[in-house]
Scaffold this active site. Structure first.
Site, short mmCIF file in Angstrom:
data_model
loop_
_atom_site.label_atom_id
_atom_site.label_comp_id
_atom_site.label_asym_id
_atom_site.label_seq_id
_atom_site.Cartn_x
_atom_site.Cartn_y
_atom_site.Cartn_z
CB ALA A 61 -3.99 -7.37 -3.28
NE ARG A 63 -0.23 -8.58 -0.69
CZ ARG A 63 -1.38 -9.22 -0.65
NH1 ARG A 63 -2.45 -8.59 -0.14
NH2 ARG A 63 -1.51 -10.45 -1.09
CE1 TYR A 64 1.87 -8.10 -4.16
CE2 TYR A 64 -0.42 -8.79 -4.32
CZ TYR A 64 0.87 -9.01 -3.89
OH TYR A 64 1.17 -10.16 -3.20
CB ILE A 65 -2.59 -1.15 -7.50
CG1 ILE A 65 -3.61 -1.17 -6.36
CG2 ILE A 65 -2.72 -2.37 -8.38
CD1 ILE A 65 -5.05 -1.25 -6.84
#
Length: 810
Positions: A61, A63-65
């Protein structure tokens, strides 16, 4: 991303949110586009789980990368001064019409898209090759571009058509043989994933096209799909079947459609490269012109300021008495009059206005020497810029060379260019079905499980059916099909098969004369009836045999007793008959009635050996005259393969065999041939020579020893080879050493260690022309003679052969 660029990573969610200021659509499409750019590994420096193009796994997602611009992107994509700007869709921001990219980025990234009535598919190309092609174009030299895929594999570009519409490339996975029962796929075709590839393998196995025991996916950073073969299955044939029936081979049709001058145009990739290179030259020239103007302006103002301060114009009473800006302009213009000829351009009021804005501290710290140094440095830079403008083509070439030097090591060619042999699916498909016949009802098919078994077959095969009255036809295999009740013989039909010979005796219905003939059926029209007899009513086939290798039997003919007929039994050998066409009448066997026909003896093939060629382009044997002739092979003959690793093995002369890429020798195996090898023995640290015979072995064996550090330097098949060893270092003055191999060492086994050549410092070795050769054998009149004064070529395939018998690995 350029607006946020500070050298640190940014959350992809933040990038997507900021991009929505410029993008009229939703966040999902922005995120998807960014992930695709990141996976292409040119413009985006990625951190975190960005998915895997090999397995097809999705990225995490947003928001994680995290992401930031790559150094390559910062070098070639952005320049605010040469960018054409426009307002964004809502008018609140400025955005580029296009980015001033100084590289053929479209070709190295590749792209695929579809619109109303149009589509484009530009395949990715190698970074270094694109740079080389751009340099060649600027030098007016020819160039060619071929695809290079991030997934590796191999590609046949013989029909690439320079990327235009109606071209086609074939892409294959890289399949290695681990052992006789295991295959490993280490690279996959572009456009598929390991998941899709495994699904296609499983489907082919379920349909019986291939037969495997299981398939395991061990893919992580690199592809590793392990295939366990079913017992008794050929690994070579399975490799061909994987290419024929699964996604291990894929065809891709490029279609280079681009928007040029606000209209779609169909171009070749060479045209795109020329346009992009010209555009790069234009942008570089524009940057130089901007830089030139900046330097000229800088020199002008530094000169103007220097004169203003050096002449202390700011201390003149007239200067202090100026009551308005206009009076100041008139005063300073008068004082500058003697110096105007030295300026690059005319002095304007804005220039005088800048002089008014100089702060007092500037007068106190002003250094004439430092300013003159700055002016000299700027003039030197201006000279360089002018030189680049005068030699703009050379400057552009240097630009591409610098990019290649800086980034080229990151992008080696991953896809091997090679020509593929055409795989005939009927030859590689597994015999996954069984053919049956119901003679009472006249049906044949693969669904008649309870009836008489005929032969194994596949669902792609054709079946040839012969009838007792001499008719025959070829039909497609089916679950159940009616063919008639008087079937004499049926089997799988092989098109263009010249080796299968039919031996027939038939009685003509008109005059009851018996005829004998031999014929082959090479090509026919499916479902059309033919006749191997004269076609008269009452004709009957009295003897029939099908011989897959042209065998010829001897028949014993028993005649029906008649008055005045003395000889009731005689023999006839089929080998005495020539093989003719299927419509030939044949030779008269007898005009008397035949009581019965018996086979006295089974003979051998009358077709002789088979000519075998080796095609180095695809590393395959063939019978079609492609490549290097290896010679005439009989059933007991074998092919010898010697590799550059110092190993060898023998194979049959089956065209489905696969051979490694590091072939040193490939020839018809001769057990009596003496080989001379020069090798470096890693155990002893010296160079050795050994002479030996090779033996037939389907298992790969080595003659260098067990130490993997040992290496083969030279291999010769000359009977009396000579070598010259050169020394190095302090021993070079001793001069070269000439060696007669026959006198130096005797012929021993291939496992023998050999004899050390020298203890002196090793320089190198070369093979010399032999001073003697073996005595030629006397010619014998027999057709079975093995040799003569002029022996036939042994059909050796030697990639580095110069005719001297030397095989060098230097």
């Amino acid at each position: 991303m350029k607006r946020k660029e500070d050298g640190r990573y940014n959350k992809v969610a933040n990038i997507v949110g900021d991009t929505m200021h410029f993008h009229p659509h939703g966040d999902a499409s922005i995120y998807s586009a960014l992930v695709q750019l990141g996976q292409k590994d040119f413009l985006i420096d990625c951190q975190g789980n960005w998915g895997n193009i090999l397995t097809g796994d999705d990225a995490a997602a947003p928001r994680y990368i995290e992401a930031r611009l790559s150094k390559f992107a910062l070098d070639v994509v952005f320049n605010e001064k040469t960018t054409e700007w426009q307002l964004s869709y809502d008018g609140r921001n400025r955005e580029p019409v296009t980015l001033p990219v100084k590289f053929p980025l479209l070709l190295v990234q590749g792209v695929e898209g579809i619109a109303v009535g149009l589509q484009t598919k530009i395949l990715p190309h190698n970074f270094n090759e694109v740079a080389d092609a751009a340099i060649a174009y600027l030098k007016n030299e020819p160039f060619a571009l071929y695809p290079d895929f991030p997934t590796g594999g191999s590609v046949d570009v013989s029909r690439y058509n320079d990327g235009r519409n109606r071209g086609k490339v074939k892409i294959r996975a890289k399949i290695n043989k681990v052992d006789a029962k295991t295959l490993c796929i280490t690279e996959i075709p572009y456009g598929t994933t390991t998941r899709k590839l495994i699904e296609s393998i499983v489907r082919a196995n379920e349909k019986g096209k291939i037969q495997i025991k299981k398939v395991d996916d061990n893919t992580a950073a690199n592809v590793e799909i392990v295939i366990q073969l079913a017992p008794g299955r050929s690994s070579d044939k399975t490799i061909d079947a994987l290419y024929a029936f699964t996604d291990c081979e894929m065809s891709v049709s490029p279609n280079c459609c681009v928007i040029y001058e606000r209209k779609p145009h169909f171009m070749s990739v060479s045209d795109v490269l020329r346009f992009s290179t010209d555009n790069t030259l234009r942008l570089l020239k524009e940057e130089l012109l901007i830089r030139k103007a900046e330097l000229q302006e800088s020199i002008f103002y530094m000169s103007l300021e220097k004169i203003f301060i050096r002449e202390r114009m700011y201390k003149d009473k007239a200067f202090e008495q100026c009551k308005s800006e206009q009076e100041f302009f008139q005063f300073i213009d008068q004082r500058m009059e003697p110096f105007k000829s030295s300026f690059i351009r005319d002095v304007e009021e804005d220039d005088y206005r800048r002089l008014l804005q100089i702060k007092t501290v500037r007068y106190l710290k002003y250094s004439i020497d430092e300013v003159e140094e700055d002016i000299a440095e700027a003039q030197q830079q201006l000279k360089e810029v002018n030189d680049h403008l005068e030699h703009i083509v050379e400057y552009t070439i240097h630009w591409f060379e610098s990019l290649k030097e800086k980034y080229g090591a990151r992008y080696p060619r991953r896809t091997e260019l090679r020509n593929f042999d055409t795989i005939e699916v009927a030859k590689v498909v597994e015999a996954n079905e069984k053919l049956y016949i119901n003679r009472e009802e006249g049906f044949i098919g693969i669904g008649l499980k309870k009836d008489e078994f005929v032969c194994p077959c596949s669902d792609l095969d054709d079946i040839i059916v012969f009838y007792k009255d001499g008719r025959f036809k070829v039909i497609k295999v089916a679950e159940k099909v009616y063919v008639g009740k008087d079937v004499l013989y049926l089997n799988v039909f092989k098109k263009n098969d010249l080796r299968t010979i039919y031996n027939v005796v038939y009685r003509n219905g008109k005059d009851r004369v018996s005829y004998i003939k031999r014929f082959a059926v090479t090509s026919v029209t499916r479902d059309k009836e033919y006749n191997l007899t004269q076609g008269t009513p009452g004709t009957k086939v009295t003897y029939f045999s099908a011989n897959p290798n042209g065998e010829a039997e001897v028949l014993k003919i028993y005649l029906r007793p008649q008055i005045r007929l003395k000889k009731l039994v005689f023999e006839r050998d089929f080998s005495e008959l020539a093989v003719k066409g299927r419509s030939a009448m044949g030779n008269i066997l007898t005009k008397n009635d035949i009581q019965r026909i018996a086979v006295k003896s089974r003979g051998g093939s009358t077709l002789g050996g088979r000519q075998v060629w080796f095609d180095a382009d695809v590393n395959r044997l063939n019978y079609d005259g492609r490549g290097r002739l290896l010679g005439e092979f009989f059933s007991e003959d074998a092919v010898l393969v010697v590799t550059k690793r110092g190993t060898w093995f023998t194979t049959s002369f089956d065209p489905s065999n696969h051979y490694p890429d590091d072939i040193l020798v490939l020839e018809k195996f001769d057990a009596g041939k003496v080989w001379t090898a020069v090798l470096f023995d890693a155990d002893q640290g010296y160079h050795y020579m050994k002479r030996f015979n090779l033996e037939a072995s389907t298992k790969e064996r080595g003659f260098l020893g067990d130490n993997p550090g040992s290496r083969l330097l030279l291999l010769s098949s000359e009977f009396y080879p000579r070598f010259r060893v050169t020394l190095a270092g302090s021993d070079e003055a001793r001069g070269p050493i000439d060696i007669e191999a026959d006198d130096f060492i005797a012929v021993k086994g291939y496992t023998a260690k050999g004899k050390r050549i020298t203890t002196y410092a090793w320089g190198g070795i070369e093979e010399l022309e032999p001073l003697r050769r073996p005595e030629p054998e006397e010619e014998t009149p027999s057709d079975e003679a093995d040799g003569g004064a002029e022996p036939e070529p042994n059909g050796e395939f030697r990639p580095d052969d110069d005719g001297s018998g030397q095989l060098s690995l230097f």
